[in-house]
Scaffold this active site. Structure first.
Site, PDB file in Angstrom:
ATOM      1  CG  ASP A   1      52.383  28.182  66.950  1.00  0.00           C
ATOM      2  OD1 ASP A   1      52.215  27.753  65.788  1.00  0.00           O
ATOM      3  OD2 ASP A   1      53.517  28.372  67.443  1.00  0.00           O
TER       4      ASP A   1
ATOM      5  CD1 TRP B   1      60.289  26.864  69.274  1.00  0.00           C
ATOM      6  CD2 TRP B   1      58.846  28.303  68.343  1.00  0.00           C
ATOM      7  NE1 TRP B   1      60.771  27.207  68.036  1.00  0.00           N
ATOM      8  CE2 TRP B   1      59.906  28.094  67.439  1.00  0.00           C
ATOM      9  CE3 TRP B   1      57.814  29.162  67.960  1.00  0.00           C
ATOM     10  CZ2 TRP B   1      59.976  28.707  66.200  1.00  0.00           C
ATOM     11  CZ3 TRP B   1      57.883  29.775  66.730  1.00  0.00           C
ATOM     12  CH2 TRP B   1      58.951  29.548  65.857  1.00  0.00           C
TER      13      TRP B   1
ATOM     14  CE  LYS C   1      58.383  21.868  63.334  1.00  0.00           C
ATOM     15  NZ  LYS C   1      59.448  21.978  64.261  1.00  0.00           N
TER      16      LYS C   1
HETATM   17  N1  PGU Z   1      55.530  27.022  66.532  1.00  0.00           N
HETATM   18  C1  PGU Z   1      56.042  26.051  67.279  1.00  0.00           C
HETATM   19  C2  PGU Z   1      55.372  25.701  68.550  1.00  0.00           C
HETATM   20  C3  PGU Z   1      57.216  25.376  66.871  1.00  0.00           C
HETATM   21  O1  PGU Z   1      57.707  24.415  67.623  1.00  0.00           O
HETATM   22  C4  PGU Z   1      57.842  25.746  65.667  1.00  0.00           C
HETATM   23  C5  PGU Z   1      59.102  25.088  65.195  1.00  0.00           C
HETATM   24  C6  PGU Z   1      57.232  26.758  64.918  1.00  0.00           C
HETATM   25  C7  PGU Z   1      56.094  27.380  65.376  1.00  0.00           C
HETATM   26  C8  PGU Z   1      57.779  27.260  63.626  1.00  0.00           C
HETATM   27  O2  PGU Z   1      57.970  26.362  62.666  1.00  0.00           O
HETATM   28  P1  PGU Z   1      58.102  26.794  61.133  1.00  0.00           P
HETATM   29  O3  PGU Z   1      59.281  26.055  60.659  1.00  0.00           O
HETATM   30  O4  PGU Z   1      58.289  28.269  61.092  1.00  0.00           O
HETATM   31  O5  PGU Z   1      56.825  26.369  60.542  1.00  0.00           O
HETATM   32  N2  PGU Z   1      59.983  24.643  66.170  1.00  0.00           N
HETATM   33  C9  PGU Z   1      61.031  23.675  65.936  1.00  0.00           C
HETATM   34  C10 PGU Z   1      61.906  24.015  64.741  1.00  0.00           C
HETATM   35  C11 PGU Z   1      63.129  24.819  64.956  1.00  0.00           C
HETATM   36  C12 PGU Z   1      62.827  26.263  65.278  1.00  0.00           C
HETATM   37  O6  PGU Z   1      63.071  26.617  66.429  1.00  0.00           O
HETATM   38  O7  PGU Z   1      62.367  26.993  64.397  1.00  0.00           O
HETATM   39  C13 PGU Z   1      61.755  23.406  67.230  1.00  0.00           C
HETATM   40  O8  PGU Z   1      62.732  22.670  67.217  1.00  0.00           O
HETATM   41  O9  PGU Z   1      61.291  23.866  68.278  1.00  0.00           O
END
Ligand code: PGU
Length: 428
Positions: free
Chosen positions: A241, A160, A277
């Site tokens: 994570d 990510w 999510k």
């Molecule tokens: N860790 C991972 C692996 C993730 O994919 C995401 C969110 C988070 C943490 C953080 O999510 P929180 O909303 O802070 O609980 N990834 C999504 C959402 C968009 C973003 O980049 O924040 C994504 O599309 O990859």
């Protein structure tokens, strides 16, 4: 009327400033912030901005990892609506303690560490409510910098995108570890094990607990056991994570398997949990950071330091989302409704994987799309190049990250045919 317009012109009239003073003020402003360049667009959230700005009626957003129902609409879970009904008018909105809601934390620990975990009973886990998964990772990174200032963090390739920003801003040096094998579109297990072996003893590793983002590729249970064993040999610290608990298999308990394996092996671990999510609480920013310590005394000390890091940043975390989570997880009926709804979301995504693959095959694509259904979680790491993604956006108004990641959560019965056709056009 006249009095009104006089008053209005008073409000809009600019105060007269001498030209020389005006110039001096401008010069000062430009010398203060003149060096500030516009920041580059975020590779994920920037996609949403571009999508929103596109007037095309055909546009499709499969960029951000946010669940949509089969009509392409954001979904508020029934269990959340019911929890909100119970909150409204009944509970106060006082500050939470610096470490957040004790009830929410208790329930979160049961989800991650197991309902009957001895570690919880022994009070060995230091845990605080965090600003969703991002905030939990950032708190941990700041803690790592403060108390182990010479440590580094090993991050998988790819990951990510925000993981890099988080540990960069916490000033923790980053190292990459092998994860994905582009040719097989699967896990590079040999490469991963090699990097674990070659890292200096006692290194910090950031692991995706389940539903790896962006690849949708997770180690098998057997592979997790080998990874855990090697971590033990090398005395590495695993930081999980866990942003997608429930989204990999449809069952949060099963999705905690990697963590449970490490716990069985007696590791100390760290864990970032998010309810964005799996409860659809994206904008409520509710999550939990936990660090498993050697004993209760250490856990008390670690928790107090985590609170100390939070205090000057945001003082204490938001209350509404924490109330929603603790009400749902505390009530057996609401909890079972939640589990049913998580499974429903995961199943719809699995259905869309099959539909996308079948549509591509029906169009006569000669490429293999097996990985669409082999990968799990919210994303399909399609293998498309940044140039192919650009064509999808420019010619078909399909918005996704340039690394070829498709958020399957944004695919619906209505748009899957259009999406498949566009993918076929740019990949044939
Ligand atoms: N860790 C991972 C692996 C993730 O994919 C995401 C969110 C988070 C943490 C953080 O999510 P929180 O909303 O802070 O609980 N990834 C999504 C959402 C968009 C973003 O980049 O924040 C994504 O599309 O990859």
């Amino acid at each position: 009327m006249a009095a009104l317009s006089r008053a209005a012109s008073c409000l809009t009239r600019r105060p007269q400033m001498q030209p020389s003073r005006l110039q001096a003020a401008r010069a000062m402003a430009s010398s203060l912030f003149g060096h500030v360049e516009p920041a580059p667009k975020d590779p994920i959230l920037g996609v949403t901005e571009a999508y929103l700005a596109d007037p095309s009626p055909d546009k499709v957003n499969v960029g951000v990892g946010a669940y949509r129902d089969d009509n392409g609409k954001p979904l508020v879970l029934d269990c959340v609506r019911e929890a909100e009904r119970r909150i409204a008018g009944n509970l106060n909105m006082e500050y939470l303690p610096m470490g957040g809601s004790v009830k929410m934390i208790e329930e979160s620990l049961k989800l991650a560490y197991g309902e009957d975990s001895e570690l919880i009973k022994d009070k060995r886990i230091a845990a605080v409510q965090a600003l969703s998964g991002t905030g939990a990772c950032r708190l941990f990174a700041d803690f790592q910098k403060r108390f182990l200032p010479d440590s580094q963090i090993y991050i998988p390739t790819p990951t990510w995108s925000n993981h890099h920003n988080i540990w960069r801003d916490a000033q923790v040096p980053q190292k990459a570890y092998t994860y994905y094998h582009p040719e097989s579109r699967g896990l590079d297990f040999a490469g991963l094990m090699n990097d674990i072996k070659n890292a200096p003893d006692g290194s910090f590793f950031m692991l995706h607990a389940c539903a790896h983002n962006p690849t949708g590729v997770d180690p098998t249970e057997e592979q997790w056991r080998e990874i855990s064993h090697q971590f033990k040999v090398k005395k590495h610290f695993p930081f999980f994570d866990m942003a997608y608990q429930g989204f990999a298999s449809g069952d949060p308990e099963r999705d905690a398997k990697a963590i449970r394996i490490f716990l069985e092996d007696g590791h100390q671990i760290g864990c970032a949990q998010s309810y964005a999510k799996n409860m659809g609480l994206y904008g409520q920013r509710v999550g939990c950071l936990s660090i498993l310590c050697e004993d209760e005394m250490q856990a008390v000390a670690v928790k107090s330091q985590l609170q100390q890091i939070a205090r000057p940043m945001y003082s204490n975390p938001p209350v509404h989302g924490a109330l929603v989570v603790s009400i749902i997880l505390n009530d057996p009926e609401l909890k079972s409704l939640w589990l049913k709804e998580v499974k429903g979301m995961a199943d719809r995504i699995i259905g869309m994987r099959t539909a996308l693959k079948e549509n591509l095959e029906k169009l006569g694509s000669s490429l293999s799309w097996e990985h669409i259904t082999n990968q799990i979680g919210m994303f399909c790491y399609s293998g498309m190049t940044p140039e192919q993604v650009d064509r999808l956006t420019n010619e078909f108004h399909i918005y996704m990250t340039r690394n070829g990641r498709i958020s399957m959560a944004g695919v619906t019965t209505r748009n899957v045919g259009y999406l498949a056709n566009a993918i076929h056009e740019v990949t044939k």
